[in-house]
Structure formats: structure tokens, C-alpha cells
Design a protein around this motif. Structure first.
Motif, PDB file in Angstrom:
ATOM      1  N   ILE A  29       0.863  -1.169   0.000  1.00  0.00           N
ATOM      2  CA  ILE A  29       0.000   0.000   0.000  1.00  0.00           C
ATOM      3  C   ILE A  29       0.903   1.223   0.000  1.00  0.00           C
ATOM      4  CG2 ILE A  29      -2.093  -0.941   1.046  1.00  0.00           C
ATOM      5  CD1 ILE A  29      -1.032  -0.157   3.751  1.00  0.00           C
ATOM      6  N   MET A  30       0.354   2.360  -0.367  1.00  0.00           N
ATOM      7  CA  MET A  30       1.147   3.581  -0.459  1.00  0.00           C
ATOM      8  C   MET A  30       0.988   4.431   0.793  1.00  0.00           C
ATOM      9  SD  MET A  30       0.810   4.891  -4.399  1.00  0.00           S
ATOM     10  CE  MET A  30      -0.977   4.872  -4.401  1.00  0.00           C
ATOM     11  N   GLY A  31       2.005   5.261   1.029  1.00  0.00           N
ATOM     12  CA  GLY A  31       1.954   6.242   2.093  1.00  0.00           C
ATOM     13  C   GLY A  31       1.804   7.641   1.528  1.00  0.00           C
ATOM     14  N   ASN A  32       2.173   8.628   2.299  1.00  0.00           N
ATOM     15  CA  ASN A  32       2.043  10.012   1.851  1.00  0.00           C
ATOM     16  C   ASN A  32       3.269  10.510   1.115  1.00  0.00           C
ATOM     17  OD1 ASN A  32       2.686   9.724   4.856  1.00  0.00           O
ATOM     18  ND2 ASN A  32       3.612  11.715   4.402  1.00  0.00           N
ATOM     19  N   HIS A  33       4.369   9.723   1.085  1.00  0.00           N
ATOM     20  CA  HIS A  33       5.590  10.170   0.403  1.00  0.00           C
ATOM     21  C   HIS A  33       5.856   9.431  -0.905  1.00  0.00           C
ATOM     22  CE1 HIS A  33       6.903  12.884   3.501  1.00  0.00           C
ATOM     23  NE2 HIS A  33       6.968  11.941   4.425  1.00  0.00           N
ATOM     24  N   ASP A  34       5.144   8.354  -1.194  1.00  0.00           N
ATOM     25  CA  ASP A  34       5.461   7.541  -2.367  1.00  0.00           C
ATOM     26  C   ASP A  34       5.267   8.278  -3.688  1.00  0.00           C
ATOM     27  OD1 ASP A  34       6.115   4.753  -1.379  1.00  0.00           O
ATOM     28  OD2 ASP A  34       4.240   5.111  -0.324  1.00  0.00           O
ATOM     29  N   ASP A  35       4.375   9.253  -3.722  1.00  0.00           N
ATOM     30  CA  ASP A  35       4.049   9.923  -4.992  1.00  0.00           C
ATOM     31  C   ASP A  35       4.587  11.349  -5.046  1.00  0.00           C
ATOM     32  OD1 ASP A  35       2.337  10.815  -3.003  1.00  0.00           O
ATOM     33  OD2 ASP A  35       0.634  11.057  -4.331  1.00  0.00           O
ATOM     34  N   GLU A  36       5.656  11.633  -4.317  1.00  0.00           N
ATOM     35  CA  GLU A  36       6.199  12.988  -4.295  1.00  0.00           C
ATOM     36  C   GLU A  36       7.319  13.179  -5.310  1.00  0.00           C
ATOM     37  OE1 GLU A  36       5.332  14.409   0.292  1.00  0.00           O
ATOM     38  OE2 GLU A  36       7.125  13.205  -0.102  1.00  0.00           O
ATOM     39  N   SER A  37       7.347  12.346  -6.327  1.00  0.00           N
ATOM     40  CA  SER A  37       8.320  12.495  -7.404  1.00  0.00           C
ATOM     41  C   SER A  37       7.570  12.747  -8.706  1.00  0.00           C
ATOM     42  CB  SER A  37       9.199  11.243  -7.490  1.00  0.00           C
ATOM     43  OG  SER A  37      10.242  11.411  -8.423  1.00  0.00           O
ATOM     44  N   SER A  38       8.069  12.214  -9.814  1.00  0.00           N
ATOM     45  CA  SER A  38       7.471  12.480 -11.126  1.00  0.00           C
ATOM     46  C   SER A  38       6.297  11.569 -11.442  1.00  0.00           C
ATOM     47  CB  SER A  38       8.540  12.334 -12.215  1.00  0.00           C
ATOM     48  OG  SER A  38       9.140  11.045 -12.160  1.00  0.00           O
ATOM     49  N   LEU A  39       6.068  10.532 -10.629  1.00  0.00           N
ATOM     50  CA  LEU A  39       4.935   9.634 -10.848  1.00  0.00           C
ATOM     51  C   LEU A  39       3.760  10.054  -9.985  1.00  0.00           C
ATOM     52  CD1 LEU A  39       6.501   6.035 -10.899  1.00  0.00           C
ATOM     53  CD2 LEU A  39       5.769   7.407 -12.845  1.00  0.00           C
ATOM     54  N   SER A  40       2.580  10.061 -10.570  1.00  0.00           N
ATOM     55  CA  SER A  40       1.377  10.336  -9.800  1.00  0.00           C
ATOM     56  C   SER A  40       1.083   9.158  -8.877  1.00  0.00           C
ATOM     57  CB  SER A  40       0.180  10.552 -10.727  1.00  0.00           C
ATOM     58  OG  SER A  40      -0.168   9.336 -11.377  1.00  0.00           O
ATOM     59  N   ARG A  41       0.173   9.366  -7.973  1.00  0.00           N
ATOM     60  CA  ARG A  41      -0.211   8.291  -7.052  1.00  0.00           C
ATOM     61  C   ARG A  41      -0.752   7.092  -7.839  1.00  0.00           C
ATOM     62  NH1 ARG A  41      -0.156   8.655  -1.886  1.00  0.00           N
ATOM     63  NH2 ARG A  41      -1.316   7.199  -0.577  1.00  0.00           N
ATOM     64  N   GLU A  42      -1.555   7.360  -8.817  1.00  0.00           N
ATOM     65  CA  GLU A  42      -2.096   6.296  -9.663  1.00  0.00           C
ATOM     66  C   GLU A  42      -0.985   5.531 -10.365  1.00  0.00           C
ATOM     67  OE1 GLU A  42      -5.197   5.821 -13.453  1.00  0.00           O
ATOM     68  OE2 GLU A  42      -4.841   7.777 -12.520  1.00  0.00           O
ATOM     69  N   ASP A  43      -0.002   6.264 -10.914  1.00  0.00           N
ATOM     70  CA  ASP A  43       1.083   5.631 -11.655  1.00  0.00           C
ATOM     71  C   ASP A  43       1.991   4.793 -10.746  1.00  0.00           C
ATOM     72  OD1 ASP A  43       0.218   6.686 -14.041  1.00  0.00           O
ATOM     73  OD2 ASP A  43       1.501   8.452 -13.922  1.00  0.00           O
ATOM     74  N   VAL A  44       2.206   5.267  -9.527  1.00  0.00           N
ATOM     75  CA  VAL A  44       3.029   4.499  -8.583  1.00  0.00           C
ATOM     76  C   VAL A  44       2.403   3.132  -8.336  1.00  0.00           C
ATOM     77  CG1 VAL A  44       3.786   4.330  -6.176  1.00  0.00           C
ATOM     78  CG2 VAL A  44       4.093   6.467  -7.426  1.00  0.00           C
ATOM     79  N   MET A  45       1.094   3.118  -8.088  1.00  0.00           N
ATOM     80  CA  MET A  45       0.441   1.850  -7.785  1.00  0.00           C
ATOM     81  C   MET A  45       0.364   0.959  -9.013  1.00  0.00           C
ATOM     82  SD  MET A  45      -0.509   0.538  -4.972  1.00  0.00           S
ATOM     83  CE  MET A  45      -0.764  -1.225  -4.841  1.00  0.00           C
ATOM     84  N   LYS A  46       0.112   1.542 -10.156  1.00  0.00           N
ATOM     85  CA  LYS A  46       0.052   0.743 -11.382  1.00  0.00           C
ATOM     86  C   LYS A  46       1.398   0.100 -11.680  1.00  0.00           C
ATOM     87  CE  LYS A  46      -3.806   2.787 -13.924  1.00  0.00           C
ATOM     88  NZ  LYS A  46      -4.219   3.585 -15.116  1.00  0.00           N
ATOM     89  N   TYR A  47       2.476   0.860 -11.495  1.00  0.00           N
ATOM     90  CA  TYR A  47       3.807   0.302 -11.750  1.00  0.00           C
ATOM     91  C   TYR A  47       4.135  -0.797 -10.748  1.00  0.00           C
ATOM     92  CZ  TYR A  47       8.832  -0.211 -12.139  1.00  0.00           C
ATOM     93  OH  TYR A  47      10.082  -0.749 -12.278  1.00  0.00           O
ATOM     94  N   THR A  48       3.873  -0.550  -9.479  1.00  0.00           N
ATOM     95  CA  THR A  48       4.171  -1.533  -8.448  1.00  0.00           C
ATOM     96  C   THR A  48       3.454  -2.852  -8.716  1.00  0.00           C
ATOM     97  OG1 THR A  48       4.496   0.214  -6.799  1.00  0.00           O
ATOM     98  CG2 THR A  48       4.056  -1.998  -5.972  1.00  0.00           C
ATOM     99  N   ALA A  49       2.227  -2.766  -9.205  1.00  0.00           N
ATOM    100  CA  ALA A  49       1.432  -3.974  -9.447  1.00  0.00           C
ATOM    101  C   ALA A  49       1.962  -4.811 -10.607  1.00  0.00           C
ATOM    102  CB  ALA A  49      -0.030  -3.594  -9.705  1.00  0.00           C
ATOM    103  N   THR A  50       2.926  -4.270 -11.378  1.00  0.00           N
ATOM    104  CA  THR A  50       3.501  -5.035 -12.493  1.00  0.00           C
ATOM    105  C   THR A  50       4.755  -5.797 -12.099  1.00  0.00           C
ATOM    106  OG1 THR A  50       4.935  -3.227 -13.285  1.00  0.00           O
ATOM    107  CG2 THR A  50       2.668  -3.269 -14.107  1.00  0.00           C
ATOM    108  N   LEU A  51       5.283  -5.548 -10.917  1.00  0.00           N
ATOM    109  CA  LEU A  51       6.560  -6.136 -10.536  1.00  0.00           C
ATOM    110  C   LEU A  51       6.416  -7.623 -10.203  1.00  0.00           C
ATOM    111  CD1 LEU A  51       7.982  -3.207  -8.371  1.00  0.00           C
ATOM    112  CD2 LEU A  51       8.551  -3.795 -10.737  1.00  0.00           C
ATOM    113  N   LYS A  52       7.500  -8.337 -10.335  1.00  0.00           N
ATOM    114  CA  LYS A  52       7.511  -9.793 -10.167  1.00  0.00           C
ATOM    115  C   LYS A  52       7.127 -10.191  -8.742  1.00  0.00           C
ATOM    116  CE  LYS A  52      10.616 -13.784 -10.489  1.00  0.00           C
ATOM    117  NZ  LYS A  52      12.023 -14.216 -10.671  1.00  0.00           N
ATOM    118  N   ASN A  53       6.339 -11.239  -8.647  1.00  0.00           N
ATOM    119  CA  ASN A  53       5.956 -11.883  -7.381  1.00  0.00           C
ATOM    120  C   ASN A  53       5.008 -11.068  -6.510  1.00  0.00           C
ATOM    121  OD1 ASN A  53       7.584 -14.056  -8.031  1.00  0.00           O
ATOM    122  ND2 ASN A  53       9.334 -13.311  -6.853  1.00  0.00           N
TER     123      ASN A  53
END
Length: 389
Positions: free
Chosen positions: A124-148
């Protein structure tokens, strides 16, 4: 405090041999072991950034020259090796977005030990995970593609849910038991957001401005749509479970655990009892009490709510039958206390041993692992027991 720990070649080989039976995720759903146990490792607030180039916070001066994100990685490797969990749960602020020019790389590096272990893991995400160039939506979408990973963007056919990363996982009973095709333990994951009325932290170009927004508006909260989804999901799972004749005899629904990042205000209640662990800072909860605690208590299956966010709080305490648990700070690029070891929470769920083999869940216990010289385990605690349900 021990920093700079890393796996040597022999330990790495042993880790691979221990974890080899886990197999490939696609062929193995979450399930209790043959010994009737299921173990969850909670990792809270890694604040990962850029590996060896990232400095540590709140360590002794003598440790600063050789302390970096790699110490967080070593601690995670060390804990996976020692605990061999069935599921690793990352409860937000996995990366510190402001220090991540390449957030996808930072996310991949942060989760690398979990990926390499072949152990299922969820985020799950916190309040700092999306403070870069990825939006909150993009962070979660990318994470869900990772292995295992078992992480999900959001449930299918549930567009009404606010936030990103609201989902549930089911844990089947022991193979060969009467409950092997039933979920005897349910896990709920909720997105607690970032800052109140903040569409995305990337709209604030510096940590200072984001901090001003937090002070003025406070942290975000779990919305009504998320609570509605959780209650509907809980109701469905309880009905499916109680349709089983063996479960019906117990008249007790399968227990559940809920995970999110930002603690609701009840973590600061004066009515908390049976507190195990320490509170060394205030509860940095949301600016609105959205009724999440009431929803969780009303669901009746949730036995513990497990959070991160406040790094130097690590207690579990009971409020009206629901356990409220902090993970304690895990990462070295996150604030802490020099001399107060970074830590992880371990949750062990045990099945009931019956004359006919393994039955439903009997108990839920927890403890913490410290990243100190002795890799100390502390604060063994019973969270729930079927006998007292």
C-alpha cells in the motif's frame, strides 16, 4: 544499533534453499503451511531513495559515513532470511519521492529483496510515495507489475472506490484439511491517501511547501467509498465461509487483518488497553475522523488494524476488541532515534489442531524484530484467540 549488515555468500545460498519450495506465485495461492501456520512480515516506512548515495537519518555520528539505503536493503534481506514469511506487506512510504529522480528504479530497488525471495508480497502507499514524477495512480500501477507481487491497483468493476491500492487477499486453509478450499484468513489493504485536499504532492515542488500544506490541512483519510467496499467484501467473505458446515458449527467468521499507512485518530485514544510497545511521538492522524474504526469494528471479522507512518511508535493496543498496531520505522533514510533500532513487525497466524487435522484459525500473535547486533525479537503478544471470540 547495528548498521551495515549484509548477506554473505553462504547466507545467500541458504536463503535460496530455504525459499525454493515457495515456488512460482502463479501456481500457488496464499495458503497456510502444513504445520498450520501463516506468517506475515510487515515493513513500514523504508523511505528508500537512491541506494548507496542516500544518507541515513538519526543514526550515531560514527555510523553516518557508511550508512545508506543499502542498510535498509540489508535489514530486509536479513529479516526475510531469519523469518521466512509467507507474505511480506509493505505499509507505505516505501520510497521518499522528493529524493527519487527515477521513482521506478527506486521502487524496484526498494522491493528487490522481496522480488528475489520469490515470497509473495503486497504494497500500500503512504504520503511520500508519490512525491516524485509519478502520480499516485502511476506508482500503484507500476508496483502492481513487478515480479511476485500480489498488489492490486483496485478491485475490478469497482470504479467508485477512491484512492489507489484498495484490495483484499484470501488465505486458504492447510492443504488436505477440510478448509483447504476456504479462505480462513482475509487481508484488507486500504489507501489512506497523502494530504487533505491535495490532488497530488507533485504539485508542490519542494518538501517545505508540502510540509506547509500538511500543517494547514492535515493528512488525508480513508473515504466512505473505500469503507463501503470493505464492508461489502467482508460481508461476502463471511457468507462464503459460514456456508461451510464445519465453519457453521463454530459460529465465528474467519478472522481478518487490515493494513493502511496513516493511523486513524483512535490510535491516540485514552481508552486503549493492553498496550505492548512504546509511543514516543504523537499520532499523526488524518484531519477528519471518517469513521474507519467504526466500520472495521462493525465488520466483525477484522481483529487488527496494522499501520506505519509514525516511525518511533511501535505499540499494539486494544480498543473495543480491535487491536491497533504500529509497525515501527524500518528504513534508514527515514527519521528515527539514534540508538533505537529500526524494526519490523511479524504476525504469526496459527490454525486450530483438531482430531481430523487442521481446522480454522485458532490464534493471531505478533512480535517485532530489531536490526541490532543480536537481531533481537521482542514483545511477543497475543492479538486474538478463537477461545475468547
Amino acid at each position: 544499533m547495528k548498521v551495515g549488515c549484509s548477506l554473505n555468500f553462504v547466507e545467500a545460498v541458504v536463503l535460496c534453499l530455504i525459499l525454493l519450495p515457495i515456488g512460482i506465485l502463479a501456481d500457488m495461492p496464499l495458503r497456510f503451511r502444513k504445520d498450520g501456520t501463516f506468517k506475515i512480515l510487515q515493513v513500514a516506512d523504508m523511505h528508500y531513495a537512491n541506494g548507496k548515495n542516500t544518507t541515513c537519518e538519526d543514526v550515531f555520528l560514527s555510523e553516518e559515513p557508511y550508512c545508506s539505503d543499502l542498510n535498509t536493503t540489508a535489514f530486509l534481506e536479513r529479516t526475510i532470511l531469519a523469518e521466512n514469511p509467507d507474505l511480506i506487506v509493505f505499509t507505505g512510504d516505501n520510497i521518499y519521492g522528493f529524493d527519487c529522480p527515477n521513482p521506478k528504479k527506486s521502487l524496484s530497488d526498494a522491493f528487490a529483496p522481496a522480488i528475489a525471495s520469490n515470497i509473495p508480497w503486497a504494497v500500500i502507499m503512504g504520503n511520500h510515495d508519490d512525491e516524485s514524477s509519478l502520480s499516485r495512480e502511476d506508482v500503484m500501477k507500476y508496483t502492481a507489475t513487478l515480479k511476485n507481487t500480489l498488489s492490486k491497483f483496485n478491485p475490478e468493476n469497482a470504479d467508485y472506490i477512491e484512492g489507489f491500492g484498495n484490495y483484499n487477499l484470501e488465505v486458504g486453509g492447510a492443504e488436505g484439511s477440510k478448509f483447504e478450499n476456504k479462505s480462513v484468513l482475509n487481508l484488507y489493504f486500504l489507501d489512506s491517501g497523502n494530504y487533505a485536499d491535495c490532488c497530488a504532492d507533485r504539485d508542490f515542488p519542494s518538501p517545505g511547501l508540502s510540509e506547509v500544506h500538511r500543517i494547514v490541512y492535515g493528512y488525508n483519510w480513508v473515504k466512505n467509498s473505500q469503507q463501503f467496499w470493505l464492508l461489502q467484501t467482508s460481508k461476502r467473505l463471511q457468507q462464503e465461509y459460514m456456508a461451510d458446515a464445519e465453519a457453521l458449527k463454530l459460529r465465528v467468521a474467519a478472522p481478518a487483518l487490515a493494513f493502511l499507512h496513516i493511523p486513524p485518530p483512535e490510535f491516540n485514544s485514552s481508552m486503549l488497553s493492553k498496550k505492548v510497545g512504546v509511543q514516543q511521538e504523537g499520532v499523526s492522524g488524518p484531519s477528519v475522523n471518517s469513521g474507519l474504526f467504526t466500520s472495521l469494528a462493525g465488520a466483525k471479522d477484522v481483529k487488527a488494524l496494522i499501520v506505519g507512518h509514525d516511525h518511533i511508535n511501535d505499540y499494539c493496543a486494544e480498543l473495543f476488541g480491535l487491536q491497533l498496531c504500529y509497525g515501527g520505522g524500518f528504513g534508514y533514510h527515514a527519521y528515527g532515534l539514534a540508538g533505537w533500532a529500526r524494526r519490523a513487525r511479524v504476525v504469526v497466524v496459527n490454525l486450530d489442531k483438531t482430531e481430523n487435522g487442521w481446522g480454522p484459525v485458532q490464534s493471531i500473535k505478533t512480535r517485532k524484530r530489531l536490526d541490532d547486533a543480536n537481531f533481537t525479537a521482542i514483545d511477543d503478544q497475543l492479538l486474538w484467540d478463537l477461545e475468547y471470540a
